[in-house]
Design a protein around this motif. Structure first.
Motif, mmCIF file in Angstrom:
data_model
loop_
_atom_site.group_PDB
_atom_site.id
_atom_site.type_symbol
_atom_site.label_atom_id
_atom_site.label_comp_id
_atom_site.label_asym_id
_atom_site.label_seq_id
_atom_site.Cartn_x
_atom_site.Cartn_y
_atom_site.Cartn_z
ATOM 1 N N PHE A 1 -13.586 3.996 1.915
ATOM 2 C CA PHE A 1 -12.132 3.524 1.135
ATOM 3 C C PHE A 1 -12.256 4.433 -0.227
ATOM 4 C CE2 PHE A 1 -8.857 0.407 -0.899
ATOM 5 C CZ PHE A 1 -8.214 1.201 -0.418
ATOM 6 N N VAL A 2 -12.212 5.666 0.044
ATOM 7 C CA VAL A 2 -12.187 6.541 -1.080
ATOM 8 C C VAL A 2 -10.837 7.664 -0.910
ATOM 9 C CG1 VAL A 2 -14.476 6.694 -1.599
ATOM 10 C CG2 VAL A 2 -13.548 8.324 0.080
ATOM 11 N N THR A 3 -10.282 8.112 -2.228
ATOM 12 C CA THR A 3 -8.725 8.669 -1.989
ATOM 13 C C THR A 3 -9.016 9.932 -1.046
ATOM 14 O OG1 THR A 3 -8.579 7.903 -4.327
ATOM 15 C CG2 THR A 3 -7.280 9.929 -3.570
ATOM 16 N N ALA A 4 -10.386 10.576 -1.196
ATOM 17 C CA ALA A 4 -10.527 11.920 -0.475
ATOM 18 C C ALA A 4 -10.075 11.566 1.216
ATOM 19 C CB ALA A 4 -11.730 12.432 -0.421
ATOM 20 N N ILE A 5 -10.667 10.378 1.700
ATOM 21 C CA ILE A 5 -10.471 10.072 3.149
ATOM 22 C C ILE A 5 -9.173 9.142 3.120
ATOM 23 C CG2 ILE A 5 -11.775 8.871 4.979
ATOM 24 C CD1 ILE A 5 -14.447 9.713 3.673
ATOM 25 N N VAL A 6 -8.780 8.363 2.166
ATOM 26 C CA VAL A 6 -7.738 7.655 2.483
ATOM 27 C C VAL A 6 -6.678 7.942 1.276
ATOM 28 C CG1 VAL A 6 -7.082 4.929 2.581
ATOM 29 C CG2 VAL A 6 -9.389 5.701 3.313
ATOM 30 N N PRO A 7 -5.957 8.900 1.583
ATOM 31 C CA PRO A 7 -4.871 9.373 0.480
ATOM 32 C C PRO A 7 -3.731 8.439 0.333
ATOM 33 C CG PRO A 7 -4.656 10.815 2.762
ATOM 34 C CD PRO A 7 -5.791 9.862 2.811
ATOM 35 N N THR A 8 -3.223 7.585 1.595
ATOM 36 C CA THR A 8 -2.108 6.732 1.298
ATOM 37 C C THR A 8 -2.304 5.325 1.742
ATOM 38 O OG1 THR A 8 -0.795 9.039 1.889
ATOM 39 C CG2 THR A 8 0.197 6.680 2.198
ATOM 40 N N VAL A 9 -2.055 4.690 0.853
ATOM 41 C CA VAL A 9 -1.806 3.057 1.136
ATOM 42 C C VAL A 9 -0.343 2.465 0.956
ATOM 43 C CG1 VAL A 9 -2.703 0.806 0.920
ATOM 44 C CG2 VAL A 9 -4.443 2.622 0.923
ATOM 45 N N SER A 10 0.123 1.868 1.801
ATOM 46 C CA SER A 10 1.665 1.480 1.651
ATOM 47 C C SER A 10 1.549 0.049 2.049
ATOM 48 C CB SER A 10 2.698 2.366 2.193
ATOM 49 O OG SER A 10 3.716 1.455 2.175
ATOM 50 N N ILE A 11 1.503 -0.682 1.251
ATOM 51 C CA ILE A 11 1.431 -2.196 1.466
ATOM 52 C C ILE A 11 2.952 -2.435 2.047
ATOM 53 C CG2 ILE A 11 1.432 -4.679 0.595
ATOM 54 C CD1 ILE A 11 -1.255 -3.201 0.578
ATOM 55 N N ALA A 12 4.031 -2.043 1.628
ATOM 56 C CA ALA A 12 5.218 -2.223 1.916
ATOM 57 C C ALA A 12 5.529 -1.777 3.371
ATOM 58 C CB ALA A 12 6.331 -1.519 1.088
ATOM 59 N N GLU A 13 5.120 -0.666 3.850
ATOM 60 C CA GLU A 13 5.064 -0.220 5.052
ATOM 61 C C GLU A 13 4.075 -0.854 6.133
ATOM 62 O OE1 GLU A 13 5.740 3.987 5.196
ATOM 63 O OE2 GLU A 13 6.333 3.999 3.280
ATOM 64 N N GLY A 14 3.073 -1.547 5.569
ATOM 65 C CA GLY A 14 1.937 -1.785 6.536
ATOM 66 C C GLY A 14 1.085 -0.962 7.168
ATOM 67 N N LEU A 15 1.002 0.162 6.273
ATOM 68 C CA LEU A 15 0.346 1.376 6.564
ATOM 69 C C LEU A 15 -0.689 1.891 5.780
ATOM 70 C CD1 LEU A 15 0.405 3.706 8.823
ATOM 71 C CD2 LEU A 15 2.086 4.868 7.310
ATOM 72 N N ILE A 16 -1.810 2.301 6.505
ATOM 73 C CA ILE A 16 -2.628 3.346 5.777
ATOM 74 C C ILE A 16 -2.827 4.525 6.460
ATOM 75 C CG2 ILE A 16 -5.342 3.338 5.131
ATOM 76 C CD1 ILE A 16 -5.237 0.445 4.779
ATOM 77 N N VAL A 17 -2.878 5.714 5.796
ATOM 78 C CA VAL A 17 -3.124 6.858 6.507
ATOM 79 C C VAL A 17 -4.728 7.446 6.106
ATOM 80 C CG1 VAL A 17 -2.178 9.264 6.443
ATOM 81 C CG2 VAL A 17 -0.574 7.360 6.446
ATOM 82 N N ILE A 18 -5.276 7.895 6.998
ATOM 83 C CA ILE A 18 -6.493 8.324 6.541
ATOM 84 C C ILE A 18 -6.549 9.835 7.287
ATOM 85 C CG2 ILE A 18 -7.589 6.309 6.843
ATOM 86 C CD1 ILE A 18 -8.709 7.130 9.751
ATOM 87 N N ASP A 19 -7.691 10.618 6.422
ATOM 88 C CA ASP A 19 -7.533 11.983 6.461
ATOM 89 C C ASP A 19 -9.314 12.322 6.825
ATOM 90 O OD1 ASP A 19 -7.737 14.660 7.051
ATOM 91 O OD2 ASP A 19 -7.043 15.130 4.802
ATOM 92 N N PRO A 20 -10.006 11.664 7.857
ATOM 93 C CA PRO A 20 -11.430 11.736 7.848
ATOM 94 C C PRO A 20 -12.020 13.035 8.051
ATOM 95 C CG PRO A 20 -10.511 10.884 10.029
ATOM 96 C CD PRO A 20 -9.234 11.158 9.007
ATOM 97 N N PRO A 21 -13.276 13.060 7.302
ATOM 98 C CA PRO A 21 -13.992 14.503 7.559
ATOM 99 C C PRO A 21 -14.611 14.534 9.232
ATOM 100 C CG PRO A 21 -15.365 12.947 6.723
ATOM 101 C CD PRO A 21 -13.959 12.212 6.692
#
Length: 182
Positions: free
Chosen positions: A152-172
């Motif tokens: 759970f670091v910004t480089a891999i998890v750039p977006t967290v939206s509690i309101a949208e119920g969504l986490i966007v990840i950009d894994p290596p």
């Protein structure tokens, strides 16, 4: 919903102090004199309420005195007890990049290209940092139902939206690969 803020590791001394492993970013608030905590033994549903008499730092842990726990025997009886607060008691974080574990659990996880990966089941705290434990869904390339651990670091998890119920990840590359195919 309950949130664990500490765990009684053992007794300390003969006057009933407890060695508490802290699991909160705000120990000075959660363990302030007069604070009320609920306690539950692991694998038990029975909950008891405790009032903090005092707390002080000691070798990276907290020494806590609880009202009514006056000797080593009473303190030893609390070994392993999880100390809890109700999540409804928590004020919302003023920092948009800080989240309580319970706010992340249950959120949907997608890749930056929109591919559905799964759902956060737990936030794990390790010496190396926080990890999102994700139960893989159908879009996770043959890993449905398996656990995926994502730092759970910004480089891999750039977006967290509690309101949208969504986490966007950009894994290596390789982070989401099925270990059976390596």
């Amino acid at each position: 919903m309950e949130l664990v803020v500490g765990r009684v590791a053992k007794s300390h001394g003969v006057r009933g102090e407890l060695v508490v492993e802290v699991r909160t970013d705000e120990p000075e608030l959660r363990f302030a004199p007069g604070s009320r905590l609920r306690g539950r033994k692991p694998k038990s549903e029975a909950v008891q309420t405790y009032t903090v008499e005092s707390a002080r730092d000691h070798s990276g842990r907290l020494l806590v005195r609880i009202e009514g726990v006056a000797d080593r025997t009473a303190a030893d009886a609390l070994r392993g007890t999880l100390l809890l607060i109700d999540t409804a008691e928590l004020a919302p974080s003023e920092d948009p990049d800080e989240f309580y574990d319970h706010e992340l659990e249950g959120l949907s996880v997608r890749l930056v290209d929109g591919t559905q990966i799964g759902t956060v089941t737990e936030v794990l705290h390790s010496a190396a940092g926080e990890l999102l434990s994700i139960e893989a869904g159908e879009g996770a390339g043959g890993r449905a139902g398996r656990e995926i651990l994502v730092p759970f670091v910004t480089a891999i998890v750039p977006t967290v939206s509690i309101a949208e119920g969504l986490i966007v990840i950009d894994p290596p590359e390789g982070l989401l690969d099925d270990e059976e195919h390596r």
